[in-house]
Design a protein around this motif. Structure first.
Motif, PDB file in Angstrom:
ATOM      1  N   PRO A   5       0.693  -1.199   0.027  1.00 47.82           N
ATOM      2  CA  PRO A   5      -0.008   0.140  -0.124  1.00 47.82           C
ATOM      3  C   PRO A   5       0.995   1.171   0.050  1.00 47.82           C
ATOM      4  O   PRO A   5       0.155   2.271  -0.648  1.00 47.82           O
ATOM      5  CB  PRO A   5      -0.695  -0.158   1.264  1.00 47.82           C
ATOM      6  CG  PRO A   5      -0.941  -1.698   1.388  1.00 47.82           C
ATOM      7  CD  PRO A   5       0.177  -2.070   1.206  1.00 47.82           C
ATOM      8  N   THR A   6       1.948   1.155   0.630  1.00 44.46           N
ATOM      9  CA  THR A   6       2.741   2.437   0.725  1.00 44.46           C
ATOM     10  C   THR A   6       3.466   2.536  -0.635  1.00 44.46           C
ATOM     11  O   THR A   6       3.423   3.889  -1.268  1.00 44.46           O
ATOM     12  CB  THR A   6       3.844   2.274   1.747  1.00 44.46           C
ATOM     13  OG1 THR A   6       3.458   2.069   2.830  1.00 44.46           O
ATOM     14  CG2 THR A   6       4.810   3.361   1.639  1.00 44.46           C
ATOM     15  N   TYR A   7       3.853   1.560  -1.320  1.00 50.19           N
ATOM     16  CA  TYR A   7       4.594   1.903  -2.674  1.00 50.19           C
ATOM     17  C   TYR A   7       3.421   2.268  -3.606  1.00 50.19           C
ATOM     18  O   TYR A   7       3.686   3.009  -4.582  1.00 50.19           O
ATOM     19  CB  TYR A   7       5.006   0.235  -3.093  1.00 50.19           C
ATOM     20  CG  TYR A   7       6.131  -0.166  -2.437  1.00 50.19           C
ATOM     21  CD1 TYR A   7       6.921   0.458  -1.623  1.00 50.19           C
ATOM     22  CD2 TYR A   7       6.380  -1.612  -2.407  1.00 50.19           C
ATOM     23  CE1 TYR A   7       7.984   0.280  -0.909  1.00 50.19           C
ATOM     24  CE2 TYR A   7       7.300  -2.089  -1.564  1.00 50.19           C
ATOM     25  CZ  TYR A   7       8.114  -1.136  -1.021  1.00 50.19           C
ATOM     26  OH  TYR A   7       9.221  -1.797  -0.069  1.00 50.19           O
ATOM     27  N   GLU A   8       2.214   1.846  -3.577  1.00 52.83           N
ATOM     28  CA  GLU A   8       1.059   2.290  -4.300  1.00 52.83           C
ATOM     29  C   GLU A   8       0.944   3.766  -3.934  1.00 52.83           C
ATOM     30  O   GLU A   8       0.850   4.434  -5.038  1.00 52.83           O
ATOM     31  CB  GLU A   8      -0.203   1.591  -3.908  1.00 52.83           C
ATOM     32  CG  GLU A   8      -1.368   1.955  -4.853  1.00 52.83           C
ATOM     33  CD  GLU A   8      -2.728   1.348  -4.285  1.00 52.83           C
ATOM     34  OE1 GLU A   8      -3.451   0.894  -5.000  1.00 52.83           O
ATOM     35  OE2 GLU A   8      -2.996   1.518  -2.945  1.00 52.83           O
ATOM     36  N   SER A   9       1.000   4.166  -2.771  1.00 47.42           N
ATOM     37  CA  SER A   9       0.667   5.637  -2.415  1.00 47.42           C
ATOM     38  C   SER A   9       1.866   6.504  -3.488  1.00 47.42           C
ATOM     39  O   SER A   9       1.773   7.461  -4.032  1.00 47.42           O
ATOM     40  CB  SER A   9       0.721   5.917  -1.195  1.00 47.42           C
ATOM     41  OG  SER A   9      -0.353   5.238  -0.509  1.00 47.42           O
ATOM     42  N   LEU A  10       3.054   6.063  -3.357  1.00 53.37           N
ATOM     43  CA  LEU A  10       4.375   6.664  -3.760  1.00 53.37           C
ATOM     44  C   LEU A  10       4.223   6.460  -5.092  1.00 53.37           C
ATOM     45  O   LEU A  10       4.536   7.636  -5.967  1.00 53.37           O
ATOM     46  CB  LEU A  10       5.657   5.810  -3.275  1.00 53.37           C
ATOM     47  CG  LEU A  10       6.134   6.205  -1.970  1.00 53.37           C
ATOM     48  CD1 LEU A  10       7.339   5.012  -1.549  1.00 53.37           C
ATOM     49  CD2 LEU A  10       6.517   7.626  -1.623  1.00 53.37           C
ATOM     50  N   ARG A  11       3.868   5.416  -5.913  1.00 55.72           N
ATOM     51  CA  ARG A  11       3.631   5.633  -7.387  1.00 55.72           C
ATOM     52  C   ARG A  11       2.377   6.331  -7.738  1.00 55.72           C
ATOM     53  O   ARG A  11       2.784   7.067  -8.796  1.00 55.72           O
ATOM     54  CB  ARG A  11       3.185   4.144  -7.608  1.00 55.72           C
ATOM     55  CG  ARG A  11       2.924   3.789  -8.952  1.00 55.72           C
ATOM     56  CD  ARG A  11       2.891   2.311  -9.752  1.00 55.72           C
ATOM     57  NE  ARG A  11       2.444   2.266 -10.833  1.00 55.72           N
ATOM     58  CZ  ARG A  11       1.122   2.042 -11.475  1.00 55.72           C
ATOM     59  NH1 ARG A  11       0.274   2.213 -10.312  1.00 55.72           N
ATOM     60  NH2 ARG A  11       0.724   1.746 -12.619  1.00 55.72           N
ATOM     61  N   GLY A  12       1.434   6.386  -7.028  1.00 48.67           N
ATOM     62  CA  GLY A  12       0.389   7.265  -7.333  1.00 48.67           C
ATOM     63  C   GLY A  12       0.695   8.749  -7.411  1.00 48.67           C
ATOM     64  O   GLY A  12      -0.049   9.569  -8.281  1.00 48.67           O
ATOM     65  N   ARG A  13       1.556   9.248  -6.604  1.00 50.05           N
ATOM     66  CA  ARG A  13       2.102  10.629  -6.424  1.00 50.05           C
ATOM     67  C   ARG A  13       3.264  11.017  -7.514  1.00 50.05           C
ATOM     68  O   ARG A  13       3.678  12.030  -7.375  1.00 50.05           O
ATOM     69  CB  ARG A  13       2.538  10.941  -4.984  1.00 50.05           C
ATOM     70  CG  ARG A  13       1.479  10.964  -3.855  1.00 50.05           C
ATOM     71  CD  ARG A  13       2.071  11.588  -2.704  1.00 50.05           C
ATOM     72  NE  ARG A  13       3.166  11.127  -2.369  1.00 50.05           N
ATOM     73  CZ  ARG A  13       3.576  10.180  -1.222  1.00 50.05           C
ATOM     74  NH1 ARG A  13       2.527   9.787  -0.499  1.00 50.05           N
ATOM     75  NH2 ARG A  13       4.849   9.949  -0.811  1.00 50.05           N
ATOM     76  N   GLY A  14       3.537   9.781  -8.205  1.00 47.21           N
ATOM     77  CA  GLY A  14       4.828  10.099  -9.095  1.00 47.21           C
ATOM     78  C   GLY A  14       5.988  10.095  -8.316  1.00 47.21           C
ATOM     79  O   GLY A  14       7.035  10.336  -9.244  1.00 47.21           O
ATOM     80  N   ASP A  15       6.078   9.759  -7.098  1.00 44.60           N
ATOM     81  CA  ASP A  15       7.389   9.476  -6.475  1.00 44.60           C
ATOM     82  C   ASP A  15       8.277   8.308  -6.493  1.00 44.60           C
ATOM     83  O   ASP A  15       9.407   8.143  -6.458  1.00 44.60           O
ATOM     84  CB  ASP A  15       7.193   9.669  -5.026  1.00 44.60           C
ATOM     85  CG  ASP A  15       6.796  10.834  -4.572  1.00 44.60           C
ATOM     86  OD1 ASP A  15       6.912  12.036  -5.415  1.00 44.60           O
ATOM     87  OD2 ASP A  15       6.084  11.322  -3.571  1.00 44.60           O
ATOM     88  N   LEU A  16       7.423   7.139  -7.211  1.00 43.63           N
ATOM     89  CA  LEU A  16       8.213   6.078  -7.486  1.00 43.63           C
ATOM     90  C   LEU A  16       8.053   5.509  -8.819  1.00 43.63           C
ATOM     91  O   LEU A  16       7.087   5.539  -9.313  1.00 43.63           O
ATOM     92  CB  LEU A  16       7.540   4.974  -6.665  1.00 43.63           C
ATOM     93  CG  LEU A  16       8.185   3.540  -6.611  1.00 43.63           C
ATOM     94  CD1 LEU A  16       9.574   3.220  -6.317  1.00 43.63           C
ATOM     95  CD2 LEU A  16       7.408   2.451  -5.837  1.00 43.63           C
ATOM     96  N   VAL A  17       9.150   5.491  -9.444  1.00 40.26           N
ATOM     97  CA  VAL A  17       9.167   4.996 -10.894  1.00 40.26           C
ATOM     98  C   VAL A  17       9.635   3.612 -10.927  1.00 40.26           C
ATOM     99  O   VAL A  17      10.457   3.232 -10.398  1.00 40.26           O
ATOM    100  CB  VAL A  17      10.136   5.916 -12.044  1.00 40.26           C
ATOM    101  CG1 VAL A  17       9.834   5.532 -13.307  1.00 40.26           C
ATOM    102  CG2 VAL A  17       9.637   7.401 -11.536  1.00 40.26           C
ATOM    103  N   LEU A  18       8.817   2.839 -11.702  1.00 44.99           N
ATOM    104  CA  LEU A  18       9.258   1.211 -11.719  1.00 44.99           C
ATOM    105  C   LEU A  18       9.772   0.771 -13.050  1.00 44.99           C
ATOM    106  O   LEU A  18      10.340  -0.186 -12.989  1.00 44.99           O
ATOM    107  CB  LEU A  18       7.956   0.377 -11.392  1.00 44.99           C
ATOM    108  CG  LEU A  18       7.259   0.663 -10.123  1.00 44.99           C
ATOM    109  CD1 LEU A  18       5.772   0.168 -10.112  1.00 44.99           C
ATOM    110  CD2 LEU A  18       8.174   0.343  -9.041  1.00 44.99           C
ATOM    111  N   ASP A  19       9.842   1.501 -14.244  1.00 47.43           N
ATOM    112  CA  ASP A  19      10.176   1.085 -15.366  1.00 47.43           C
ATOM    113  C   ASP A  19      11.416   1.684 -15.669  1.00 47.43           C
ATOM    114  O   ASP A  19      11.711   2.241 -16.774  1.00 47.43           O
ATOM    115  CB  ASP A  19       9.025   1.294 -16.684  1.00 47.43           C
ATOM    116  CG  ASP A  19       8.958   2.535 -16.737  1.00 47.43           C
ATOM    117  OD1 ASP A  19       8.828   3.403 -15.686  1.00 47.43           O
ATOM    118  OD2 ASP A  19       8.128   2.970 -17.950  1.00 47.43           O
TER     119      ASP A  19
END
Length: 360
Positions: free
Chosen positions: A50-64
Motif C-alpha cells: 500500500p505504501t508503494y502504491e501511494s508513492l507510485r500514485g504521487r509520481g514519487d516511485l518510478v518502476l520501469d
C-alpha cells in the motif's frame, strides 16, 4: 489469517508487474519482501505494497527504470537507481560488491537515487551465502528521529546489517535500525490496534505516545517529537544510537551523493542511498581459518549459561531463523486490515487477488 509464503510472493509479484516493474525485477522484489515476512519482519514485507502504491500514485516511485553505474574501479562502484524501487538494485549492488571482493578481497558499492529496499539483513546474508562478510547500510525516506536533546526530527531510522559466514553454524546476522524501532513497526501495531511500548515514540514535549495511530501522526509531522534513537529514553544510550544513525547517513547517503532527508523540500525526489561492503576472509586469513573461528565464537555464545533455563541464549539471527521455520510450516500471518488493503491494491492494479484461501 495465515497464507503460504509462495502465495504472498506470487501476489506481490503480480502487483509489481502490473505496475510496470520488469518481470525479473518484480520476481526479485517479491522474493525479498516475503523473505522479510518469513523472518517475522512484518513491517518490511508485503505490508509495504500500500505504501508503494501511494508513492507510485504521487509520481514519487518510478518502476520501469534501469539502474546505471556512474563510476567504477576494481573495488568500488557508484550506481544510480533512477528513482526505482530499491530491492532489485540492492540485490545487483551487493552482487557486484561480492564479485569485486571475490577477485580483490574487498568490494564496495554505493547506490543513490533509490527507494525503500525492505529488510537490510537480506543483502548482508547474500554476502554470507558466498562465504564473504557483508555490511549494508541505508538512509530512509521518513524523517522521524530527533537528535540528542532535540524536539524536532532530523534523521530517519537509517538501518544497518552485518553478516558473517561460519562452517557448521548458520551465518551470524545482525539486522537493526538505528532508532529504537522502525516506523513500519509502529504501522504494524496499528493494524492490530496494539498499544506501543512506552519508549518507542515521544511527542514534542517528550511524553511517550502509546496509541499507534496517534504515533503515526507524530511521525508524519517533523515538528513534534518522533522515534527515540537506539537506546530509548536514556540520554547517554540514545546519544550513541543517534551517533550511529549519523554514521549510517554518511556511509549510505553522503558518500553516494544521495539526499539528507532533513534538507529535502516537498516534491523533491526521495533519493535514498544504500551502501554495500563485502570482504573476503581469505584475503586476511589462511583458507578456512575464519570459518572455524566463527564457529568457535558462535558456539561459545550459545554455551553461555542462561538466566532462565527455558530461554536459551540467543545469537543474532536466531529469532529470524525460528520465525522462518514456524512460518514456512504454519503460514505467514496477515492482519485483517492489511488483507483488506491488499485486496484494494490488487483491484486498482487490475491484477487477480490471490489471498483467498488461508491456511487452517
Amino acid at each position: 489469517m495465515r497464507f503460504p509464503a509462495a502465495a504472498l510472493e506470487e501476489q506481490a509479484r503480480g502487483v509489481l508487474a502490473a505496475w510496470g516493474l520488469p518481470p525479473h525485477a518484480a520476481t526479485t522484489a517479491a522474493e525479498v519482501m516475503v523473505d522479510a515476512d518469513l523472518a517475522g519482519i512484518d513491517s518490511h514485507g508485503i505490508s509495504m505494497l500500500p505504501t508503494y502504491e501511494s508513492l507510485r500514485g504521487r509520481g514519487d516511485l518510478v518502476l520501469d527504470v534501469q539502474p546505471t553505474t556512474v563510476r567504477q574501479n576494481d573495488v568500488t562502484a557508484v550506481v544510480d537507481a533512477g528513482g526505482g524501487l530499491g530491492h532489485p538494485v540492492a540485490v545487483a549492488a551487493m552482487g557486484l560488491a561480492c564479485d569485486k571482493a571475490a577477485e580483490h578481497g574487498v568490494g564496495t558499492v554505493a547506490v543513490r537515487n533509490s527507494h525503500h529496499f525492505g529488510a537490510t539483513g537480506y543483502y548482508a546474508r547474500l554476502a554470507a551465502g558466498r562465504g564473504l562478510i557483508g555490511l549494508v547500510t541505508s538512509s530512509a525516506r521518513t524523517v522521524c528521529v530527533p537528535p540528542t536533546r532535540g524536539a524536532v526530527a532530523r534523521l530517519a531510522t537509517n538501518p544497518l546489517a552485518f553478516a558473517a559466514p561460519a562452517r557448521r553454524n548458520a551465518p551470524f546476522v545482525l539486522d537493526m535500525s538505528t532508532s529504537t524501532v522502525a516506523v513500519n513497526k509502529v504501522k504494524v501495531h496499528g493494524y492490530a490496534d496494539r498499544p506501543l511500548p512506552a519508549g518507542w515514540v515521544l511527542d514534542g514535549a517528550g511524553v511517550p505516545v502509546r496509541d499507534p495511530h496517534e504515533a503515526m501522526d507524530v511521525l508524519r509531522n517533523r515538528d513534534e517529537g518522533g522515534l527515540t534513537p537506539l537506546g530509548g529514553t536514556a540520554e547517554m544510550s540514545s546519544h550513541k544510537g543517534y551517533g550511529l544513525a549519523v554514521m549510517v547517513q554518511v556511509l549510505a547517503a553522503t558518500l553516494s551523493g544521495a539526499s539528507f532527508g532533513a534538507l529535502r523540500s516537498p516534491g523533491d525526489p526521495e533519493d535514498i542511498g544504500h551502501f554495500f561492503l563485502a570482504l573476503d576472509p581469505a584475503a586476511f586469513r589462511d583458507a578456512g581459518a575464519f570459518l572455524d573461528d566463527m564457529d568457535d565464537l558462535i558456539d561459545t555464545l550459545r554455551a553461555t549459561p542462561p538466566v532462565d533455563p527455558e530461554l536459551p541464549v540467543l545469537v543474532p539471527g536466531d529469532p529470524e531463523a525460528a520465525s522462518r521455520a514456524e512460518r514456512r510450516r504454519d503460514g505467514v500471518p496477515v492482519p485483517e486490515v492489511l488483507h483488506t488493503q491488499l485486496r484494494g491494491v490488487c483491484e486498482r492494479a487490475g491484477t487477480p487477488f490471490l489471498l483467498t484461501d488461508p491456511i487452517g
